[in-house]
Design an enzyme around this catalytic site. Sequence first.
Site, PDB file in Angstrom:
ATOM      1  N   SER A 197      42.317  31.240  35.551  1.00 20.11           N
ATOM      2  CA  SER A 197      42.908  32.142  36.524  1.00 20.11           C
ATOM      3  C   SER A 197      44.393  32.281  36.228  1.00 20.11           C
ATOM      4  O   SER A 197      45.103  31.276  36.070  1.00 20.11           O
ATOM      5  CB  SER A 197      42.709  31.609  37.949  1.00 20.11           C
ATOM      6  N   HIS A 235      54.289  36.896  37.944  1.00 22.42           N
ATOM      7  CA  HIS A 235      55.305  37.631  38.701  1.00 22.42           C
ATOM      8  C   HIS A 235      56.569  37.672  37.842  1.00 22.42           C
ATOM      9  O   HIS A 235      57.036  36.637  37.357  1.00 22.42           O
ATOM     10  CB  HIS A 235      55.589  36.943  40.034  1.00 22.42           C
ATOM     11  N   HIS A 294      47.180  40.130  37.071  1.00 26.92           N
ATOM     12  CA  HIS A 294      46.209  39.100  37.424  1.00 26.92           C
ATOM     13  C   HIS A 294      45.062  39.177  36.425  1.00 26.92           C
ATOM     14  O   HIS A 294      44.664  40.261  35.994  1.00 26.92           O
ATOM     15  CB  HIS A 294      45.668  39.335  38.836  1.00 26.92           C
ATOM     16  N   ASN A 334      41.285  36.768  35.615  1.00 28.77           N
ATOM     17  CA  ASN A 334      40.492  35.548  35.650  1.00 28.77           C
ATOM     18  C   ASN A 334      39.101  35.842  35.108  1.00 28.77           C
ATOM     19  O   ASN A 334      38.598  36.965  35.198  1.00 28.77           O
ATOM     20  CB  ASN A 334      40.414  34.945  37.063  1.00 28.77           C
ATOM     21  N   THR A 335      38.511  34.822  34.521  1.00 34.27           N
ATOM     22  CA  THR A 335      37.094  34.869  34.133  1.00 34.27           C
ATOM     23  C   THR A 335      36.494  33.505  34.437  1.00 34.27           C
ATOM     24  O   THR A 335      37.185  32.488  34.399  1.00 34.27           O
ATOM     25  CB  THR A 335      36.887  35.217  32.648  1.00 34.27           C
ATOM     26  N   ARG A 336      35.191  33.493  34.735  1.00 33.53           N
ATOM     27  CA  ARG A 336      34.583  32.244  35.172  1.00 33.53           C
ATOM     28  C   ARG A 336      33.078  32.271  34.916  1.00 33.53           C
ATOM     29  O   ARG A 336      32.460  33.328  34.805  1.00 33.53           O
ATOM     30  CB  ARG A 336      34.827  32.024  36.665  1.00 33.53           C
ATOM     31  N   HIS A 357      44.304  50.090  30.846  1.00 32.88           N
ATOM     32  CA  HIS A 357      42.921  50.498  31.061  1.00 32.88           C
ATOM     33  C   HIS A 357      42.197  50.739  29.736  1.00 32.88           C
ATOM     34  O   HIS A 357      41.007  50.416  29.608  1.00 32.88           O
ATOM     35  CB  HIS A 357      42.873  51.745  31.938  1.00 32.88           C
ATOM     36  N   HIS A 390      43.692  46.697  55.293  1.00 30.68           N
ATOM     37  CA  HIS A 390      44.555  46.804  56.471  1.00 30.68           C
ATOM     38  C   HIS A 390      45.830  47.592  56.188  1.00 30.68           C
ATOM     39  O   HIS A 390      46.533  47.985  57.118  1.00 30.68           O
ATOM     40  CB  HIS A 390      44.882  45.418  57.036  1.00 30.68           C
ATOM     41  N   GLY A 429      37.449  22.432  48.636  1.00 27.16           N
ATOM     42  CA  GLY A 429      38.275  21.243  48.488  1.00 27.16           C
ATOM     43  C   GLY A 429      39.049  21.130  47.206  1.00 27.16           C
ATOM     44  O   GLY A 429      39.483  20.033  46.840  1.00 27.16           O
TER      45      GLY A 429
END
Length: 292
Positions: free
Chosen positions: A114, A118, A128, A130-132, A162, A192, A275
């Site tokens: 991840s 900034h 940003h 990430n891969t998992r 892109h 929001h 956790g």
Amino acid sequence: MTEEFQEEKVQASGWFRSLRDQIVAAFEGLEDGLQAGSFAHLPPGRFAISQTHREGDGGGGEMAVMRGGRVFEKVGVNISTVHGALGEKAQRAMAARGVPGMAEDPRFWASGISLVAHMQNPHAPAVHMNTRMFWTPHAWWFGGGADLNPCLEYPEDTAHFHAAMQVACDAHAPDYYARFKAWADEYFFVTHRGRARGVGGIFYDDLNTGDWAADFAFTQDVGRAFLPAYLPPVERRRDTAWTEADKDAQLVHRGLYAEYNLVYDRGTKFGLETGHDANAVLMSLPPMAKWV
């Protein structure tokens, strides 16, 4: 844990570590290469690596963070490999996504990388990636993606980013880029605020075509595409002259980014609910932000 998928787990976790090492080296190279501009007087930034742990004997990872560099104000590149039993809330969330067998056997294993960056210069885009890989006794899948988050958009940077993501997608399936771009546009939308958090990229989750090797290869190609997608825009913008209005726009945009990660991001929710080390989970938050 059972022996099922042990070789695949080793391959996946090893790849995420290797990708972390490539990105860390490339980002430190960007720091060394900045010779002009308002941040050139700073010493080139370097990553500090610390160990992270999940509660109990549930694995952990490494948090690589650079602060106060010439190019990066704060960047983290984390890797983790965790396992154990999902709590009731996480089980319900997985079951709602269609993961089978959660009620009968809540064991899981997950590994990934991840990254959130900034930037010092407001003209250089935040990013940003990430891969998992996620495994349960009843299912496995891959997920991840990358998206560009400039506060001051340059259309050529957006197009370049892109295009690199599309090359990675097109090598595997003709519909991947359109599908995963649309998914990113939906997923990275700040409801929001009624706006996207950036200029998009790709996002995918629950990827299981039935061919583990093919899905792993795609996930690797997404990781390999990241540096070619991101380095050129940063190199173009890292010493661009900026104004206080530009910096103000950057801080306000960071506030939007922080809101998204705390309210909507799946990885943030999963990490805190299972956790994992809170500092590692919240590594994505910017060092400074502003709300109007």
